[in-house]
Scaffold this motif. Structure first.
Motif, PDB file in Angstrom:
ATOM      1  N   VAL A 176      43.113 -23.682  89.749  1.00  0.00           N
ATOM      2  CA  VAL A 176      43.915 -24.906  89.732  1.00  0.00           C
ATOM      3  C   VAL A 176      44.157 -25.294  88.280  1.00  0.00           C
ATOM      4  O   VAL A 176      43.223 -25.392  87.480  1.00  0.00           O
ATOM      5  N   GLY A 177      45.429 -25.523  87.939  1.00  0.00           N
ATOM      6  CA  GLY A 177      45.777 -25.878  86.575  1.00  0.00           C
ATOM      7  C   GLY A 177      47.123 -25.289  86.210  1.00  0.00           C
ATOM      8  O   GLY A 177      47.985 -25.131  87.082  1.00  0.00           O
ATOM      9  N   PRO A 178      47.338 -24.971  84.940  1.00  0.00           N
ATOM     10  CA  PRO A 178      48.632 -24.414  84.525  1.00  0.00           C
ATOM     11  C   PRO A 178      48.984 -23.169  85.345  1.00  0.00           C
ATOM     12  O   PRO A 178      48.141 -22.300  85.577  1.00  0.00           O
ATOM     13  N   ARG A 179      50.238 -23.105  85.789  1.00  0.00           N
ATOM     14  CA  ARG A 179      50.670 -22.000  86.636  1.00  0.00           C
ATOM     15  C   ARG A 179      50.851 -20.736  85.801  1.00  0.00           C
ATOM     16  O   ARG A 179      51.687 -20.677  84.900  1.00  0.00           O
ATOM     17  N   ASP A 180      50.066 -19.728  86.125  1.00  0.00           N
ATOM     18  CA  ASP A 180      50.122 -18.431  85.455  1.00  0.00           C
ATOM     19  C   ASP A 180      50.180 -17.363  86.531  1.00  0.00           C
ATOM     20  O   ASP A 180      49.152 -16.846  86.972  1.00  0.00           O
ATOM     21  N   ARG A 181      51.394 -17.037  86.981  1.00  0.00           N
ATOM     22  CA  ARG A 181      51.545 -16.120  88.105  1.00  0.00           C
ATOM     23  C   ARG A 181      50.909 -14.760  87.821  1.00  0.00           C
ATOM     24  O   ARG A 181      50.438 -14.085  88.739  1.00  0.00           O
ATOM     25  N   ALA A 182      50.881 -14.365  86.568  1.00  0.00           N
ATOM     26  CA  ALA A 182      50.303 -13.063  86.230  1.00  0.00           C
ATOM     27  C   ALA A 182      48.808 -13.016  86.506  1.00  0.00           C
ATOM     28  O   ALA A 182      48.238 -11.939  86.687  1.00  0.00           O
ATOM     29  N   ALA A 183      48.156 -14.182  86.537  1.00  0.00           N
ATOM     30  CA  ALA A 183      46.707 -14.235  86.749  1.00  0.00           C
ATOM     31  C   ALA A 183      46.341 -14.398  88.220  1.00  0.00           C
ATOM     32  O   ALA A 183      45.160 -14.345  88.565  1.00  0.00           O
ATOM     33  N   TRP A 184      47.322 -14.618  89.086  1.00  0.00           N
ATOM     34  CA  TRP A 184      47.024 -14.808  90.495  1.00  0.00           C
ATOM     35  C   TRP A 184      46.564 -13.493  91.116  1.00  0.00           C
ATOM     36  O   TRP A 184      47.057 -12.412  90.768  1.00  0.00           O
ATOM     37  N   ARG A 185      45.645 -13.582  92.068  1.00  0.00           N
ATOM     38  CA  ARG A 185      45.111 -12.413  92.749  1.00  0.00           C
ATOM     39  C   ARG A 185      45.236 -12.628  94.260  1.00  0.00           C
ATOM     40  O   ARG A 185      44.244 -12.802  94.969  1.00  0.00           O
ATOM     41  N   ILE A 186      46.465 -12.653  94.738  1.00  0.00           N
ATOM     42  CA  ILE A 186      46.720 -12.957  96.145  1.00  0.00           C
ATOM     43  C   ILE A 186      46.142 -11.877  97.048  1.00  0.00           C
ATOM     44  O   ILE A 186      45.520 -12.162  98.083  1.00  0.00           O
ATOM     45  N   GLY A 187      46.324 -10.618  96.666  1.00  0.00           N
ATOM     46  CA  GLY A 187      45.771  -9.536  97.484  1.00  0.00           C
ATOM     47  C   GLY A 187      44.263  -9.608  97.591  1.00  0.00           C
ATOM     48  O   GLY A 187      43.692  -9.394  98.671  1.00  0.00           O
ATOM     49  N   GLU A 188      43.605  -9.932  96.484  1.00  0.00           N
ATOM     50  CA  GLU A 188      42.143 -10.067  96.492  1.00  0.00           C
ATOM     51  C   GLU A 188      41.710 -11.213  97.398  1.00  0.00           C
ATOM     52  O   GLU A 188      40.736 -11.092  98.157  1.00  0.00           O
ATOM     53  N   ALA A 189      42.442 -12.323  97.337  1.00  0.00           N
ATOM     54  CA  ALA A 189      42.095 -13.476  98.177  1.00  0.00           C
ATOM     55  C   ALA A 189      42.322 -13.176  99.648  1.00  0.00           C
ATOM     56  O   ALA A 189      41.531 -13.584 100.509  1.00  0.00           O
ATOM     57  N   LEU A 190      43.400 -12.465  99.977  1.00  0.00           N
ATOM     58  CA  LEU A 190      43.635 -12.100 101.377  1.00  0.00           C
ATOM     59  C   LEU A 190      42.564 -11.147 101.885  1.00  0.00           C
ATOM     60  O   LEU A 190      42.134 -11.235 103.039  1.00  0.00           O
ATOM     61  N   GLY A 191      42.110 -10.237 101.026  1.00  0.00           N
ATOM     62  CA  GLY A 191      41.004  -9.367 101.418  1.00  0.00           C
ATOM     63  C   GLY A 191      39.734 -10.148 101.680  1.00  0.00           C
ATOM     64  O   GLY A 191      38.990  -9.862 102.638  1.00  0.00           O
ATOM     65  N   ALA A 192      39.468 -11.154 100.845  1.00  0.00           N
ATOM     66  CA  ALA A 192      38.293 -12.001 101.058  1.00  0.00           C
ATOM     67  C   ALA A 192      38.424 -12.803 102.346  1.00  0.00           C
ATOM     68  O   ALA A 192      37.432 -13.030 103.063  1.00  0.00           O
ATOM     69  N   LEU A 193      39.658 -13.232 102.680  1.00  0.00           N
ATOM     70  CA  LEU A 193      39.876 -13.966 103.922  1.00  0.00           C
ATOM     71  C   LEU A 193      39.595 -13.070 105.132  1.00  0.00           C
ATOM     72  O   LEU A 193      38.952 -13.506 106.103  1.00  0.00           O
ATOM     73  N   GLU A 194      40.048 -11.841 105.073  1.00  0.00           N
ATOM     74  CA  GLU A 194      39.762 -10.887 106.154  1.00  0.00           C
ATOM     75  C   GLU A 194      38.266 -10.703 106.333  1.00  0.00           C
ATOM     76  O   GLU A 194      37.744 -10.751 107.456  1.00  0.00           O
ATOM     77  N   ARG A 195      37.548 -10.516 105.231  1.00  0.00           N
ATOM     78  CA  ARG A 195      36.092 -10.314 105.319  1.00  0.00           C
ATOM     79  C   ARG A 195      35.398 -11.561 105.842  1.00  0.00           C
ATOM     80  O   ARG A 195      34.416 -11.470 106.591  1.00  0.00           O
ATOM     81  N   ALA A 196      35.892 -12.734 105.470  1.00  0.00           N
ATOM     82  CA  ALA A 196      35.285 -13.975 105.952  1.00  0.00           C
ATOM     83  C   ALA A 196      35.368 -14.064 107.467  1.00  0.00           C
ATOM     84  O   ALA A 196      34.379 -14.415 108.143  1.00  0.00           O
TER      85      ALA A 196
END
Length: 207
Positions: A176-196
């Protein structure tokens, strides 16, 4: 349990992780209004013992770094209110309603233990934070906040009106903070959601 997500990619991750027959997933669209309407329709169509708002989110550093899993111990409408000369006042302070729902503490504890998740307030916003200044304001107004997303309060509000408990479960894709799209890890977060959803303690949450 009924699981409410914002977008198809989140629904697919939940369904990949959840054991067969454990969840009904609905895709609501983005924002608290869409989430509330979709949840209300789903609950009116058939009973569910528990509703979970789920998906990816921004995390407040250092409590919830990228890739972390968080579970809400409070689901808070963080920008529902008015700007005044004395600063922001939420609708509860203005006398117009509520801005927070408290999930069942036992369920929160069970999820946190099973997933190694961080428990704390998850903020629902209608405008995603894009600056360090707003991130600092939110953490000042909501000490201990672990994440911000856009649907949890809408889901919890609809669930409360149907007398159904609600949880919010998020995996962190960005800070949360300044938007830096290059630093986003959407695939990693979706993988964590699947594992959860593969590891949730379903039996203890639904009894």
């Amino acid at each position: 349990m009924l699981v409410v997500v914002a977008v198809d990619a989140e629904a697919e991750a939940v369904l990949r992780g959840a054991p067969a027959g454990r969840v009904t997933v609905v895709t609501a669209g983005v924002g608290p209004a869409a989430a509330a309407a979709t949840t209300a329709f789903a609950l009116a169509a058939g009973p569910h013992p528990l509703v979970v708002s789920a998906g990816i989110a921004g995390g407040f550093a250092p409590a919830a770094p990228i890739g972390a899993t968080v579970v809400a111990d409070r689901i808070v409408a963080a920008d529902l209110g008015a700007q005044t000369p004395d600063g922001f006042q939420d609708v509860a302070a203005l006398g117009f309603g509520t801005v927070a729902h408290t999930p069942p503490p036992t369920a929160v504890a069970r999820v946190a233990q099973a997933l190694g998740a961080t428990a704390g307030p998850v903020l629902t916003v209608s405008t995603v934070t894009g600056s360090a200044e707003r991130a600092a304001e939110l953490t000042r107004r909501h000490p201990g906040a672990v994440a911000e997303a856009m649907e949890g309060f809408g889901v919890a509000e609809a669930a409360a009106r149907h007398g159904v408990p609600a949880l919010e479960l998020r995996t962190v894709s960005n800070a949360v903070g300044p938007r830096d799209r290059a630093a986003w890890r959407i695939g990693e977060a979706l993988g964590a959601l699947e594992r959860a959803f593969a590891r949730l303690p379903y039996d203890s949450l639904l009894t």
